[in-house]
Design a protein around this motif. Sequence first.
Motif, mmCIF file in Angstrom:
data_model
loop_
_atom_site.group_PDB
_atom_site.id
_atom_site.type_symbol
_atom_site.label_atom_id
_atom_site.label_comp_id
_atom_site.label_asym_id
_atom_site.label_seq_id
_atom_site.Cartn_x
_atom_site.Cartn_y
_atom_site.Cartn_z
ATOM 1 N N TYR A 141 53.755 -24.836 119.567
ATOM 2 C CA TYR A 141 55.201 -24.723 119.719
ATOM 3 C C TYR A 141 55.781 -23.699 118.744
ATOM 4 N N SER A 142 55.393 -23.825 117.489
ATOM 5 C CA SER A 142 55.964 -22.952 116.469
ATOM 6 C C SER A 142 55.576 -21.503 116.705
ATOM 7 N N GLY A 143 54.388 -21.255 117.272
ATOM 8 C CA GLY A 143 53.950 -19.892 117.515
ATOM 9 C C GLY A 143 54.857 -19.168 118.490
ATOM 10 N N LYS A 144 55.317 -19.860 119.539
ATOM 11 C CA LYS A 144 56.195 -19.233 120.512
ATOM 12 C C LYS A 144 57.556 -18.933 119.900
ATOM 13 N N LEU A 145 58.043 -19.832 119.074
ATOM 14 C CA LEU A 145 59.334 -19.603 118.431
ATOM 15 C C LEU A 145 59.234 -18.465 117.419
ATOM 16 N N THR A 171 60.941 -15.447 128.323
ATOM 17 C CA THR A 171 59.739 -16.108 128.859
ATOM 18 C C THR A 171 59.159 -17.097 127.850
ATOM 19 N N SER A 172 59.112 -16.707 126.569
ATOM 20 C CA SER A 172 58.577 -17.596 125.532
ATOM 21 C C SER A 172 59.420 -18.857 125.397
ATOM 22 N N MET A 173 60.743 -18.705 125.492
ATOM 23 C CA MET A 173 61.615 -19.874 125.398
ATOM 24 C C MET A 173 61.407 -20.806 126.590
ATOM 25 N N ASP A 174 61.207 -20.223 127.789
ATOM 26 C CA ASP A 174 60.912 -21.057 128.967
ATOM 27 C C ASP A 174 59.622 -21.845 128.760
ATOM 28 N N GLU A 175 58.572 -21.168 128.303
ATOM 29 C CA GLU A 175 57.285 -21.835 128.091
ATOM 30 C C GLU A 175 57.392 -22.915 127.026
ATOM 31 N N LEU A 176 58.138 -22.625 125.964
ATOM 32 C CA LEU A 176 58.282 -23.593 124.883
ATOM 33 C C LEU A 176 59.026 -24.837 125.346
ATOM 34 N N ASP A 178 59.351 -25.886 128.430
ATOM 35 C CA ASP A 178 58.512 -26.592 129.418
ATOM 36 C C ASP A 178 57.457 -27.445 128.704
ATOM 37 N N ALA A 179 56.866 -26.897 127.628
ATOM 38 C CA ALA A 179 55.869 -27.660 126.884
ATOM 39 C C ALA A 179 56.503 -28.881 126.220
ATOM 40 N N LEU A 180 57.709 -28.733 125.684
ATOM 41 C CA LEU A 180 58.400 -29.873 125.067
ATOM 42 C C LEU A 180 58.773 -30.911 126.121
ATOM 43 N N ARG A 181 59.205 -30.452 127.310
ATOM 44 C CA ARG A 181 59.507 -31.408 128.388
ATOM 45 C C ARG A 181 58.246 -32.172 128.790
ATOM 46 N N ASN A 182 57.126 -31.461 128.881
ATOM 47 C CA ASN A 182 55.870 -32.113 129.258
ATOM 48 C C ASN A 182 55.451 -33.147 128.220
ATOM 49 N N LEU A 183 55.629 -32.807 126.927
ATOM 50 C CA LEU A 183 55.321 -33.770 125.877
ATOM 51 C C LEU A 183 56.228 -34.973 125.973
ATOM 52 N N VAL A 276 69.068 -17.507 126.891
ATOM 53 C CA VAL A 276 68.335 -17.756 125.647
ATOM 54 C C VAL A 276 69.157 -18.644 124.711
ATOM 55 N N ARG A 277 70.489 -18.416 124.672
ATOM 56 C CA ARG A 277 71.343 -19.305 123.856
ATOM 57 C C ARG A 277 71.259 -20.744 124.364
ATOM 58 N N ASP A 278 71.326 -20.904 125.689
ATOM 59 C CA ASP A 278 71.225 -22.248 126.267
ATOM 60 C C ASP A 278 69.851 -22.855 125.998
ATOM 61 N N ASP A 279 68.811 -22.018 125.999
ATOM 62 C CA ASP A 279 67.461 -22.519 125.714
ATOM 63 C C ASP A 279 67.365 -23.092 124.299
ATOM 64 N N LEU A 280 68.032 -22.452 123.343
ATOM 65 C CA LEU A 280 68.025 -22.976 121.969
ATOM 66 C C LEU A 280 68.699 -24.341 121.906
#
Length: 476
Positions: A141-145, A171-176, A178-183, A276-280
Amino acid sequence: MGLFDRLNPALFKPLAGRYRAFFADLLDILWSRCKHSKNYSMEKEEMTEIAEQYFQTIAMEMTLEEEDDSMSDTDNPTQQASLVKNPHTQALWFLNRLRATGWLEDLDGGYGEAMRTAIVAKVVPLLQAFNAVLHPQTVTYSGKLFKAYQLFKTLGQDKSPYENILKEVSTSMDELNDALRNLNASIGTYIEKMTRNKTPQQVLELFEEYEDKIVIAAYHRFKTSDNLFLYRSDLQTALDLCEDQYMDALIDDYNRVEQVDREQAVGAVMEIIQKVRDDLDTMTALMREIDRNHTNYRKRAVQRAQFMLLTDSSIQGTINDLLKYYAETIRTAEEMDEVDDSPLSTQWNLYPVDVLGKNFLKKPAQQRGPLDIEPLEMPELLSEEELVAAQKQLLAYAAAAVTQENVNAFAQQVLSEKKAIQVSEVAKQEPDEFVKIIALHTYSQSKSRNYDIELQSNWVQCGKMRFQDFILKKKV
């Protein structure tokens, strides 16, 4: 959706039939071999050998149908079936089924080249998704951020700020996320898997490795050393620069990459920046939800362990089961007085009343109810003279109190017109003021004092008390 306009309508039939487990295993094996080739292919003969080796390993008997109605949309019945044990025949039949349903295709080879069979390009995303389910990878997670943070640092230097920076950050924010949602969606499944069919002791021991099993190390770092809030302000500042200083460069690069007019580019770039603002904000909400779910599922696991402790083979669990049985079988009050001749009666060791005495069966004394609150008697009002006397007494207490103000007044009174005086002399002249003399020493370090002291080597006896002598001076 038009999904089957692009895919073979019979694509999922092998994965829904009676041999679905074998088809899934075979696809997984073929994908592991073909995914690194140039066009997801291998020689046809080699693919047949791989499938044959697989069926030799499982050594099964199967009924292969010459015309299987599950492969087509018609209702034609099966014409003929035969029992097959030969792995080579089984391999050919399975590979032919995969070709017929759109998973595999034969490629046209050149003169003198070996025939090749490839995985259909359109189903590659499906195989990648299957592989992700079977072999989930730990998400950093931290790597994408940190990647987004590093990309924004080069915003003014890159010649393609949209393609190389803003698009990659989005794209990185989407992947991050999505990974948090999956967790977040998987926490309950993890807890259920960890605690199902476990003894109470095993459930309790699992909490020692809870952070390793559920809150993986990458997420722990994401919440601590690589916390979102360490980068949040920098990311917001970079997005402000995108809307201001670098807006023209982003629009020009968007025009070059996406081949649209400037008006469309302006709207698209602004939309990505806002995304990207909404992703944060979404990431912050997801982290709160993950923490809440960790607490809830951890509590449920503890409750499950407690329930198992109450229903296991221990004495407490046995008594609980017996009481539950009697609660279900006794329907009326009269049945409670009947003789218990059920098989469960042997589980109880009850003593006659005479052994323990009869007093313990007495009904408890009825508790007394609350009494009426009695009215309070109001004290008599003080006379004017008594009130004045009480006020004078309070003022005398206040004047005699050892406060900074009173100690300063005492020092001024003792010194009078003198610049300094030996405190031992004051103790002889006013022995009743011993407490204030000691207070002079106590408050000697206070900033609001109006005097200074200088300690002496001799000690002074004052009644039953003694103190180190000092000189009292006016503060300069």
